[in-house]
Enzyme design. Structure first.
Site, PDB file in Angstrom:
ATOM      1  N   GLY A   6       0.836  -1.202   0.000  1.00 26.81           N
ATOM      2  CA  GLY A   6       0.000   0.000   0.000  1.00 26.81           C
ATOM      3  C   GLY A   6       0.870   1.250   0.000  1.00 26.81           C
ATOM      4  N   LEU A   8       1.509   3.453  -2.113  1.00 25.53           N
ATOM      5  CA  LEU A   8       1.017   4.665  -2.800  1.00 25.53           C
ATOM      6  C   LEU A   8      -0.218   5.220  -2.113  1.00 25.53           C
ATOM      7  CD1 LEU A   8       1.506   3.563  -6.545  1.00 25.53           C
ATOM      8  CD2 LEU A   8       3.057   4.871  -5.067  1.00 25.53           C
ATOM      9  N   GLY A   9      -0.552   4.679  -0.980  1.00 24.95           N
ATOM     10  CA  GLY A   9      -1.757   5.100  -0.247  1.00 24.95           C
ATOM     11  C   GLY A   9      -1.486   6.267   0.682  1.00 24.95           C
ATOM     12  N   GLN A  10      -2.504   6.632   1.504  1.00 25.76           N
ATOM     13  CA  GLN A  10      -2.389   7.823   2.354  1.00 25.76           C
ATOM     14  C   GLN A  10      -1.231   7.693   3.343  1.00 25.76           C
ATOM     15  OE1 GLN A  10      -5.366   8.401   5.409  1.00 25.76           O
ATOM     16  NE2 GLN A  10      -4.912  10.590   5.579  1.00 25.76           N
ATOM     17  N   ASP A  32       2.781  -1.641  -4.432  1.00 22.63           N
ATOM     18  CA  ASP A  32       1.365  -1.273  -4.508  1.00 22.63           C
ATOM     19  C   ASP A  32       0.789  -1.909  -5.768  1.00 22.63           C
ATOM     20  OD1 ASP A  32      -0.268   1.352  -3.004  1.00 22.63           O
ATOM     21  OD2 ASP A  32      -1.175   0.372  -4.757  1.00 22.63           O
ATOM     22  N   ARG A  34      -0.912  -0.364  -7.912  1.00 24.35           N
ATOM     23  CA  ARG A  34      -0.807   0.595  -9.021  1.00 24.35           C
ATOM     24  C   ARG A  34       0.668   0.816  -9.352  1.00 24.35           C
ATOM     25  NH1 ARG A  34      -3.431   5.420  -6.187  1.00 24.35           N
ATOM     26  NH2 ARG A  34      -2.885   4.208  -4.338  1.00 24.35           N
ATOM     27  N   TYR A 140     -15.462  -3.405   7.316  1.00 24.12           N
ATOM     28  CA  TYR A 140     -14.085  -2.939   7.576  1.00 24.12           C
ATOM     29  C   TYR A 140     -13.701  -3.239   9.025  1.00 24.12           C
ATOM     30  CZ  TYR A 140     -10.303   0.509   8.216  1.00 24.12           C
ATOM     31  OH  TYR A 140      -9.117   1.145   8.508  1.00 24.12           O
ATOM     32  N   LYS A 144     -10.867  -5.616  10.687  1.00 19.26           N
ATOM     33  CA  LYS A 144      -9.870  -5.069  11.628  1.00 19.26           C
ATOM     34  C   LYS A 144      -9.786  -5.934  12.891  1.00 19.26           C
ATOM     35  CE  LYS A 144      -8.153  -2.494   9.003  1.00 19.26           C
ATOM     36  NZ  LYS A 144      -6.727  -2.513   8.660  1.00 19.26           N
TER      37      LYS A 144
HETATM   38  C1  VAH Z   1     -11.537   5.208   7.689  1.00 19.09           C
HETATM   39  N1  VAH Z   1      -9.501   6.553   7.810  1.00 19.09           N
HETATM   40  O1  VAH Z   1     -12.152   6.239   7.757  1.00 19.09           O
HETATM   41  C2  VAH Z   1     -10.054   5.222   8.051  1.00 19.09           C
HETATM   42  C3  VAH Z   1      -9.857   4.881   9.514  1.00 19.09           C
HETATM   43  C4  VAH Z   1     -10.603   5.388  11.843  1.00 19.09           C
HETATM   44  C5  VAH Z   1     -10.764   5.700  10.426  1.00 19.09           C
HETATM   45  O2  VAH Z   1     -10.019   3.522   9.740  1.00 19.09           O
HETATM   46  O3  VAH Z   1     -12.058   4.175   7.349  1.00 19.09           O
END
Ligand code: VAH
Length: 318
Positions: A6, A8-10, A32, A34, A140, A144
């Site tokens: 990752g 190239l990500g934030q 990445d 990309r 998500y 996690k």
């Molecule tokens: C999101 N920036 O918004 C991520 C993060 C706590 C937020 O997991 O999904």
């Protein structure tokens, strides 16, 4: 050598540059899915295209560079994951499993972030403890929590040195986030500089933990370098620098840009996600076990974000 997925990500796009400064350019390979030909990550040092769901390729790259630490950042974030939960599960969990199997085979460290999203509606909302109930209701968040449990399992069962933090919303001016719920807190700064106004999709009064990217990058390095003997926890440490609602960050901007105007147009999907997360979390275990200490609060971050974005020639509209 450190392998970053990752890249190239934030987080990755800034972490790769920081690690190359710290450990030497040739000791950090960015990967990445990309392959942009321009940009410092790709042109400034070792870079490989990698789809983290391809386990053989993951291992092949790790062997090629004789990797001794994997920093696994490739994932689908909260809002985007809700659009295609099956794909989010596949990328987030198969990607992590491949990272863990690579770390197990090469006997190397693995860092991967969890998130405040690993908590759900039944979690205590104020000063959320390190050890508490975790029943997130987003896919998500499910990935996690599953990731935290999988990393702890790999540490206990296969002695893999896994470590992680539960990141709050991260704010940065280099690479915009993609598909998160806390992205409003990044967009607001870009819009403040460019249009002097912002319409928030998160309602006033919705508090969430946040952190400026420099503190997030420092936390990753600090945890990875921490003395393992002092770690009571591993996956994953609560960390935070501040907790604010949209009106708080708007006020901090208005203190510097009085003409800035904030309006609201709440997105029910991302609002519901935000409301399922804590209002503030307790980071005391990270402080006690590896000396975590952020240095940016809302006022200092706002000062830096506005300064840096005003310097950027083309503030890309969101
Ligand atoms: C999101 N920036 O918004 C991520 C993060 C706590 C937020 O997991 O999904």
């Amino acid at each position: 050598t450190i392998l970053v997925t990752g890249a190239l990500g934030q987080i990755g796009s800034e972490l790769v540059m920081k690690l190359r400064d710290l450990y030497g350019t040739d000791h950090v390979v960015g990967t990445d899915i990309r392959s942009t030909i321009d940009g410092p990550v790709v042109q400034g040092g070792p870079y490989e295209m990698l789809d983290v769901t391809d386990g053989e390729r993951f291992l092949e790259i790790a062997k090629k560079y004789q990797v001794d630490a994997v920093i696994h950042l490739a994932a689908v974030l909260s809002a985007k994951a809700e659009v295609n939960p099956q794909r989010a599960w596949h990328l987030n969990m198969t990607g992590l499993m491949n990272g863990l199997e690579t770390a197990r085979e090469l006997r190397c460290q693995l860092f991967t972030p969890s998130s405040i999203a690993a908590f759900g509606p039944s979690t205590p909302k104020e000063m959320t403890p390190q050890d508490t109930i975790q029943r997130p209701n987003t896919i998500y968040g499910v990935t996690k929590v599953s990731g935290e449990l999988l990393c702890d399992y790999y540490h206990r069962r296969f002695d893999v040195d896994t470590r992680g933090v539960r990141f709050p919303g991260l704010i940065s001016y280099v690479t915009p986030p993609g598909g998160g719920t806390t992205d409003y807190a990044v967009e607001i700064y870009y819009h403040a500089v460019k249009q002097k106004r912002y319409t928030s999709y998160i309602a006033a009064g919705t508090k969430m933990d946040m952190m400026y990217m420099p503190d997030a990058l420092d936390a990753i390095v600090q945890l990875m370098e921490a003395d393992a003997a002092k770690l009571v926890h591993r996956n994953a440490f609560n960390i935070t620098a501040m907790s604010f609602a949209p009106e708080d960050v708007a006020a901090a901007i208005q203190a510097k840009l009085p003409e800035f105007v904030m309006t609201y147009d709440v997105d029910p999907v991302r609002q519901a996600i935000a409301e399922s997360w804590p209002n503030s979390i307790d980071a005391s275990c990270a402080v006690d076990e590896w000396g975590f200490r952020p240095s940016y609060d809302l006022e200092k971050m706002t000062q830096d974000m506005l300064e840096k974005l005003q310097q950027k020639e083309h503030v890309t509209a969101f």
